[in-house]
Design an enzyme around this catalytic site. Structure first.
Site, mmCIF file in Angstrom:
data_model
loop_
_atom_site.group_PDB
_atom_site.id
_atom_site.type_symbol
_atom_site.label_atom_id
_atom_site.label_comp_id
_atom_site.label_asym_id
_atom_site.label_seq_id
_atom_site.Cartn_x
_atom_site.Cartn_y
_atom_site.Cartn_z
ATOM 1 N N CYS A 116 11.794 -15.064 11.080
ATOM 2 C CA CYS A 116 12.903 -15.643 10.329
ATOM 3 C C CYS A 116 13.879 -14.540 9.978
ATOM 4 O O CYS A 116 13.753 -13.410 10.446
ATOM 5 C CB CYS A 116 12.394 -16.365 9.100
ATOM 6 S SG CYS A 116 11.850 -15.242 7.838
ATOM 7 N N ARG A 121 7.581 -11.896 10.319
ATOM 8 C CA ARG A 121 6.702 -12.721 9.473
ATOM 9 C C ARG A 121 5.535 -13.360 10.221
ATOM 10 O O ARG A 121 5.441 -14.586 10.331
ATOM 11 C CB ARG A 121 7.517 -13.775 8.748
ATOM 12 C CG ARG A 121 8.496 -13.145 7.792
ATOM 13 C CD ARG A 121 9.149 -14.140 6.915
ATOM 14 N NE ARG A 121 8.400 -14.423 5.718
ATOM 15 C CZ ARG A 121 8.863 -15.187 4.746
ATOM 16 N NH1 ARG A 121 10.038 -15.747 4.849
ATOM 17 N NH2 ARG A 121 8.145 -15.391 3.668
ATOM 18 N N ILE A 123 1.571 -14.567 10.918
ATOM 19 C CA ILE A 123 0.590 -15.209 10.017
ATOM 20 C C ILE A 123 -0.830 -14.783 10.399
ATOM 21 O O ILE A 123 -1.786 -15.515 10.181
ATOM 22 C CB ILE A 123 0.724 -16.749 10.010
ATOM 23 C CG1 ILE A 123 0.604 -17.334 11.432
ATOM 24 C CG2 ILE A 123 2.024 -17.186 9.373
ATOM 25 C CD1 ILE A 123 0.387 -18.845 11.417
ATOM 26 N N ASP A 305 12.378 -10.204 -3.380
ATOM 27 C CA ASP A 305 13.310 -11.326 -3.493
ATOM 28 C C ASP A 305 14.503 -11.015 -4.392
ATOM 29 O O ASP A 305 15.486 -11.754 -4.397
ATOM 30 C CB ASP A 305 12.586 -12.565 -4.054
ATOM 31 C CG ASP A 305 11.709 -13.224 -2.996
ATOM 32 O OD1 ASP A 305 11.848 -12.881 -1.810
ATOM 33 O OD2 ASP A 305 10.885 -14.080 -3.365
HETATM 34 C C1 UD1 Z 1 6.065 -14.816 -0.365
HETATM 35 C C2 UD1 Z 1 7.234 -15.483 -1.060
HETATM 36 C C3 UD1 Z 1 8.528 -14.734 -0.761
HETATM 37 C C4 UD1 Z 1 8.384 -13.251 -1.107
HETATM 38 C C5 UD1 Z 1 7.136 -12.655 -0.454
HETATM 39 C C6 UD1 Z 1 6.852 -11.232 -0.902
HETATM 40 C C7 UD1 Z 1 6.624 -17.818 -1.135
HETATM 41 C C8 UD1 Z 1 6.888 -19.211 -0.673
HETATM 42 N N1 UD1 Z 1 7.360 -16.854 -0.588
HETATM 43 O O1 UD1 Z 1 6.294 -14.896 1.044
HETATM 44 O O2 UD1 Z 1 9.573 -15.321 -1.556
HETATM 45 O O3 UD1 Z 1 9.511 -12.562 -0.627
HETATM 46 O O4 UD1 Z 1 5.974 -13.452 -0.781
HETATM 47 O O5 UD1 Z 1 6.755 -11.179 -2.273
HETATM 48 O O6 UD1 Z 1 5.807 -17.591 -2.001
HETATM 49 N N2 UD1 Z 1 2.444 -10.274 6.707
HETATM 50 C C9 UD1 Z 1 1.776 -10.027 7.891
HETATM 51 N N3 UD1 Z 1 0.840 -10.927 8.319
HETATM 52 C C10 UD1 Z 1 0.560 -12.068 7.619
HETATM 53 C C11 UD1 Z 1 1.232 -12.309 6.397
HETATM 54 C C12 UD1 Z 1 2.176 -11.389 5.956
HETATM 55 O O7 UD1 Z 1 2.005 -9.011 8.542
HETATM 56 O O8 UD1 Z 1 -0.303 -12.839 8.053
HETATM 57 C C13 UD1 Z 1 3.462 -9.306 6.229
HETATM 58 C C14 UD1 Z 1 4.861 -9.937 6.202
HETATM 59 O O9 UD1 Z 1 5.474 -9.902 7.472
HETATM 60 C C15 UD1 Z 1 5.550 -9.075 5.169
HETATM 61 C C16 UD1 Z 1 4.421 -8.743 4.192
HETATM 62 O O10 UD1 Z 1 3.202 -8.996 4.873
HETATM 63 O O11 UD1 Z 1 6.009 -7.894 5.756
HETATM 64 C C17 UD1 Z 1 4.458 -9.563 2.928
HETATM 65 O O12 UD1 Z 1 4.516 -10.940 3.239
HETATM 66 P P1 UD1 Z 1 3.876 -12.045 2.305
HETATM 67 O O13 UD1 Z 1 3.455 -11.452 1.016
HETATM 68 O O14 UD1 Z 1 2.858 -12.791 3.089
HETATM 69 O O15 UD1 Z 1 5.120 -13.013 2.045
HETATM 70 P P2 UD1 Z 1 5.087 -14.581 2.033
HETATM 71 O O16 UD1 Z 1 3.833 -15.076 1.425
HETATM 72 O O17 UD1 Z 1 5.477 -15.101 3.362
#
Ligand code: UD1
Length: 411
Positions: A116, A121, A123, A305
């Site tokens: 995005c 991002r 999972i 954020d």
């Molecule tokens: C949530 C919030 C978002 C906030 C973010 C960080 C919601 C709906 N959204 O997003 O507003 O900006 O937390 O505080 O609550 N990552 C991986 N693999 C994964 C998951 C995450 O590599 O499976 C990485 C992401 O790319 C990113 C980092 O971990 O670089 C943090 O992401 P994450 O904490 O998971 O953010 P969200 O939960 O998506």
């Protein structure tokens, strides 16, 4: 709402009750699918993402009523665990349904979310964690299907304290057999809120808010009622908007302890903020000063954020501020837009050097994500002139900021 026209130059003044948190409400709404009775969630904000989540719940068969920020959900009529593509693609947060639906019904199928506007991002933490709880994960043709007769507890260690992965796995573990330990868990207030909600339904969770969360699986979750906590990101955005316009803003229904990093950084920039139990107040600040360095980090660090809204403020602070983004790899897309409004910012990889200018001027700009949009609204609000170190209002006609919001995704 595709376009906002902002006429800057007005000092914000007044009092506002901060509504419930979007980021807390979304996983809570997903978690309701695990209950076997009707559940009532209060203070759910009236936002597009929330309504997409409610549509998804309806699409799988749940009975949902949204009345005046209260949501009644009866999940007993859920009849499918396949999330329709068109709803999935509208909101990343649909992935929150993976853990709960898998744990409760033994199968879930979603279309795989792409990258995005703030980064790729992935999972992978969500999927790896579900596998560690015994799920079979099939990732093929753009879809992800997870299966498990009953999940079993296990030890999970996150490579990064991902908020979403912590939430998804904590939910899934509630109905797993035995104990689950999530190490290097996220500590955001939204995790605490979700754990408090799950506990209301009968889940057994300890350590939420710390970096190790222990979940003892139970056989069933019953119904319950819950109030969503106030939105700390909206709180921070309003504090910044108040400060930028030299205004006097009182925010009620807030938790100052959830906003400590933001309050400290704003004070460093010369903003006068007072805090009491559930009230935050920004008073007319004199000159805004640059901040030596601000670095985004998982909670309790400075929230990613609020990086864009803070940068809008620093664009007009005296001196040069250094802003580093460590959470998402591509979260400076608001910079070119701020430049169009007259800001002076240089970016080197994940660090931005922001040299404060006297004032910004209105321009047509685009918001690439929700929080970048908030930053541009903040920037559009500011046209205060500074005379002899004091902030005074400029002519309301001197700046008009056309902020075109398009392609906005939830973050
Ligand atoms: C949530 C919030 C978002 C906030 C973010 C960080 C919601 C709906 N959204 O997003 O507003 O900006 O937390 O505080 O609550 N990552 C991986 N693999 C994964 C998951 C995450 O590599 O499976 C990485 C992401 O790319 C990113 C980092 O971990 O670089 C943090 O992401 P994450 O904490 O998971 O953010 P969200 O939960 O998506």
């Amino acid at each position: 709402m595709e376009r906002l026209v902002i006429e800057g130059g007005r000092r914000l003044a007044g009092s506002l009750r901060v509504h419930g948190s979007k980021n807390a409400a979304l996983p809570i709404l997903a978690a309701v699918t695990m209950a076997d009775e009707e559940t009532l969630i209060r203070d759910v904000p009236n936002l597009e993402d929330i309504h997409v989540m409610l549509d998804i719940l309806r699409s799988v068969g749940a009975k949902v009523r949204y009345v005046d920020h209260q949501v009644y959900i009866d999940p007993t009529s859920i009849e499918t665990t396949v999330i329709p593509d068109h709803l999935m693609s509208q909101m990343r947060s649909s992935i929150f349904l993976m853990g709960p639906l898998l744990a409760r019904f033994g199968m879930v199928r979603i279309s795989k979310p792409g990258g995005c506007s703030i980064g790729s991002r992935p999972i992978d933490f969500h999927l790896k964690g579900l596998e560690q709880l015994g799920a079979e994960v099939i990732d093929r043709h753009g879809y992800i299907e997870c299966r498990a007769n009953r999940l079993r507890g296990g030890a999970i260690f996150l490579d990064f304290p991902s908020v979403g992965a912590t939430e998804n796995l904590m939910m899934a573990a509630c109905l797993a057999e035995g104990e689950t330990v999530i190490g290097n868990a996220a500590r955001e207030p939204e995790i605490r809120d979700l754990a408090a909600f799950l506990t209301t339904l009968g889940a057994r969770i300890s350590g939420a808010g710390d970096d190790t969360i222990v979940i003892e699986g139970v056989r069933r979750l019953h119904g319950g009622q819950f109030d969503v906590s106030p939105d700390r990101i909206v709180t921070g955005t309003l504090l910044i908007a108040g400060a930028v316009t030299g205004g006097h803003v009182v925010l009620t229904n807030v938790r100052p302890s959830d906003s400590t990093a933001v309050i400290m950084k704003l004070r460093e920039a010369g903003v006068q903020i007072s805090a009491s139990r559930d009230i935050l107040e920004v008073r007319e600040s004199s000159e805004l000063r640059a901040i030596d360095r601000v670095q985004t980090a998982p909670f309790p660090g400075f929230p990613t954020d609020l990086q864009a809204p803070l940068m809008a403020l620093l664009s007009m602070a005296k001196g040069t501020s250094i802003v580093s983004e460590t959470v998402f790899e591509d979260r400076f897309r608001h910079v070119p837009e701020l430049l169009r409004m007259g800001a002076s910012i240089k970016v080197d990889l994940r660090t931005a050097f922001v040299r404060g200018v006297k004032e910004l001027s209105g321009a047509p700009v685009s918001a690439t994500d929700l929080r970048a949009g908030a930053a541009l609204v903040v920037a559009g609000d500011d046209i205060v002139a500074r005379t002899k170190g004091r902030r005074a209002r400029a002519s309301p006609f001197s700046t008009v900021c056309y902020c075109t919001l398009w392609n906005i995704v939830d973050a």
